[in-house]
Structure formats: C-alpha cells, structure tokens
Design a protein around this motif. Structure first.
Motif, PDB file in Angstrom:
ATOM      1  N   GLN A   2       0.843  -1.183   0.000  1.00 43.72           N
ATOM      2  CA  GLN A   2       0.000   0.000   0.000  1.00 43.72           C
ATOM      3  C   GLN A   2       0.882   1.238   0.000  1.00 43.72           C
ATOM      4  OE1 GLN A   2      -3.501  -0.042   0.171  1.00 43.72           O
ATOM      5  NE2 GLN A   2      -3.521   2.174  -0.052  1.00 43.72           N
ATOM      6  N   ALA A   3       0.856   1.966  -1.115  1.00 43.23           N
ATOM      7  CA  ALA A   3       1.626   3.201  -1.216  1.00 43.23           C
ATOM      8  C   ALA A   3       0.772   4.383  -0.792  1.00 43.23           C
ATOM      9  CB  ALA A   3       2.115   3.404  -2.644  1.00 43.23           C
ATOM     10  N   SER A   4       1.387   5.322  -0.116  1.00 43.73           N
ATOM     11  CA  SER A   4       0.671   6.514   0.332  1.00 43.73           C
ATOM     12  C   SER A   4       1.640   7.682   0.434  1.00 43.73           C
ATOM     13  CB  SER A   4       0.007   6.256   1.690  1.00 43.73           C
ATOM     14  OG  SER A   4       0.987   5.972   2.675  1.00 43.73           O
ATOM     15  N   GLY A   5       1.093   8.879   0.654  1.00 42.18           N
ATOM     16  CA  GLY A   5       1.923  10.051   0.880  1.00 42.18           C
ATOM     17  C   GLY A   5       2.028  11.002  -0.289  1.00 42.18           C
ATOM     18  N   LEU A  55       6.919   9.530   0.726  1.00 39.39           N
ATOM     19  CA  LEU A  55       6.048   8.434   0.371  1.00 39.39           C
ATOM     20  C   LEU A  55       6.304   7.252   1.300  1.00 39.39           C
ATOM     21  CD1 LEU A  55       6.317   8.456  -3.531  1.00 39.39           C
ATOM     22  CD2 LEU A  55       4.829   9.817  -2.043  1.00 39.39           C
ATOM     23  N   SER A  56       5.252   6.494   1.558  1.00 40.25           N
ATOM     24  CA  SER A  56       5.374   5.297   2.371  1.00 40.25           C
ATOM     25  C   SER A  56       4.796   4.109   1.616  1.00 40.25           C
ATOM     26  CB  SER A  56       4.632   5.469   3.695  1.00 40.25           C
ATOM     27  OG  SER A  56       5.207   6.509   4.463  1.00 40.25           O
ATOM     28  N   CYS A  57       5.395   2.967   1.848  1.00 38.71           N
ATOM     29  CA  CYS A  57       4.916   1.715   1.270  1.00 38.71           C
ATOM     30  C   CYS A  57       4.788   0.728   2.412  1.00 38.71           C
ATOM     31  CB  CYS A  57       5.898   1.212   0.217  1.00 38.71           C
ATOM     32  SG  CYS A  57       5.446  -0.375  -0.529  1.00 38.71           S
ATOM     33  N   ALA A  58       3.568   0.353   2.729  1.00 37.71           N
ATOM     34  CA  ALA A  58       3.307  -0.570   3.828  1.00 37.71           C
ATOM     35  C   ALA A  58       2.943  -1.936   3.276  1.00 37.71           C
ATOM     36  CB  ALA A  58       2.178  -0.029   4.701  1.00 37.71           C
ATOM     37  N   GLY A  59       3.555  -2.951   3.820  1.00 41.04           N
ATOM     38  CA  GLY A  59       3.272  -4.310   3.381  1.00 41.04           C
ATOM     39  C   GLY A  59       2.319  -5.006   4.324  1.00 41.04           C
ATOM     40  N   ASN A 117       7.365  -2.990   8.900  1.00 37.68           N
ATOM     41  CA  ASN A 117       7.002  -3.506   7.572  1.00 37.68           C
ATOM     42  C   ASN A 117       6.702  -2.366   6.599  1.00 37.68           C
ATOM     43  OD1 ASN A 117       7.097  -6.223   6.739  1.00 37.68           O
ATOM     44  ND2 ASN A 117       4.897  -6.260   6.365  1.00 37.68           N
ATOM     45  N   THR A 118       7.573  -1.375   6.613  1.00 35.15           N
ATOM     46  CA  THR A 118       7.337  -0.169   5.830  1.00 35.15           C
ATOM     47  C   THR A 118       8.632   0.309   5.179  1.00 35.15           C
ATOM     48  OG1 THR A 118       5.578   0.496   7.355  1.00 35.15           O
ATOM     49  CG2 THR A 118       6.464   2.199   5.918  1.00 35.15           C
ATOM     50  N   VAL A 119       8.484   0.857   3.985  1.00 33.36           N
ATOM     51  CA  VAL A 119       9.591   1.493   3.284  1.00 33.36           C
ATOM     52  C   VAL A 119       9.165   2.919   2.952  1.00 33.36           C
ATOM     53  CG1 VAL A 119      10.937   1.509   1.143  1.00 33.36           C
ATOM     54  CG2 VAL A 119      10.524  -0.639   2.351  1.00 33.36           C
ATOM     55  N   HIS A 120      10.101   3.848   3.070  1.00 35.55           N
ATOM     56  CA  HIS A 120       9.810   5.252   2.795  1.00 35.55           C
ATOM     57  C   HIS A 120      10.666   5.769   1.648  1.00 35.55           C
ATOM     58  CE1 HIS A 120       7.499   5.495   6.478  1.00 35.55           C
ATOM     59  NE2 HIS A 120       8.520   4.949   7.134  1.00 35.55           N
ATOM     60  N   GLY A 130       2.414  -2.548  -5.679  1.00 35.38           N
ATOM     61  CA  GLY A 130       1.386  -1.829  -4.957  1.00 35.38           C
ATOM     62  C   GLY A 130       0.615  -0.949  -5.915  1.00 35.38           C
ATOM     63  N   GLN A 131      -0.467  -0.383  -5.420  1.00 31.70           N
ATOM     64  CA  GLN A 131      -1.174   0.577  -6.246  1.00 31.70           C
ATOM     65  C   GLN A 131      -0.384   1.884  -6.220  1.00 31.70           C
ATOM     66  OE1 GLN A 131      -1.520   0.767  -3.155  1.00 31.70           O
ATOM     67  NE2 GLN A 131      -2.004   2.877  -2.719  1.00 31.70           N
ATOM     68  N   GLY A 132      -0.636   2.776  -7.103  1.00 31.91           N
ATOM     69  CA  GLY A 132       0.142   3.999  -7.195  1.00 31.91           C
ATOM     70  C   GLY A 132      -0.376   5.115  -6.315  1.00 31.91           C
TER      71      GLY A 132
END
Length: 125
Positions: free
Chosen positions: A4-7, A19-23, A76-79, A116-118
């Motif tokens: 899940q990408a956000s930010g 931006l954050s990417c949560a798994g 469980n996150t990448v920024h 993930g979605q964009g």
C-alpha cells in the motif's frame, strides 16, 4: 500479499514529500523494495531500490542527492523521502517487492514479484 503506497499529493517546486509503502500479508524484510514512477504515455521508470536488510540502496542517476529511500522492517514499511521536487517529478509512484538478487541490484535492475497501487505526486511550477 499487498503493498500500500501513500503520501502523494500536490506540492510546489522545491518542496518535499515523503512516500510510504506498507506491506501486509508478508514480511517485507525478505524482499528488496523499489519505487517506480510513471507518466501517462511513458514507460514505468525505476526510481530507487533498497535491499532486504536496508544496507544497500540504488538510485536513478537523475535523482541522486534529492531522494532518499529507507526502510523500517519492524513496521514492515519502506519510505521514499523526496526533496527539492521539480515539475518533472510529477508522476504516479508505485512501490514493488522483489527477491533480493545482489547481481541485479548492483546493476539497478528490478523485476518485481509484487506491485502496490500507485500514489499521485504532482509538482507545480
């Protein structure tokens, strides 16, 4: 397995976004995680990769010094910290996961297993 990408959002040139990417459904620490971006009508472009441990990173040449990738395996996150944004950074940004293959990583190659979605990033001039 979900990413899940956000930010994303709208920012003026020179500004910053994180931006954050949560798994979910899997442990991200077993995978290299990458960020890609895509502008309508163009191919998806690799922005940055971080190794499964976080000890190695790769950046597209045009982005070095402005973007910084990091990961928090406990969460469980990448920024992706994006600074000094330019209108040319406007794109949909995607995160992706791949098996961590050192030979591909060092060559800046990533063939994602999961996407993930964009999240839309728009930089105004």
């Amino acid at each position: 397995v979900q990413l899940q990408a956000s930010g994303g959002g709208l920012v003026q040139a020179g500004g910053s976004l994180r931006l954050s990417c949560a798994g979910s459904g899997f442990r991200m620490d077993g995978y290299a995680i990458g960020w890609f971006r895509q502008v309508p009508g163009k191919e998806r472009e690799l922005v940055s990769i971080i190794s499964s441990s976080g000890g190695r990173t790769f950046y597209a040449d045009s982005l070095k010094g402005r973007f910084a990738i990091s990961r928090d395996n406990a969460k469980n996150t990448v920024h992706l910290q994006m600074n000094s944004l330019e209108p040319s950074d406007t794109a949909v940004y995607y995160c992706a996961a791949d098996i961590d293959v050192p030979e591909l990583f060092s060559a800046g190659v990533m063939i994602p297993l999961y996407w993930g979605q964009g999240t839309q990033v728009t930089v105004s001039s």
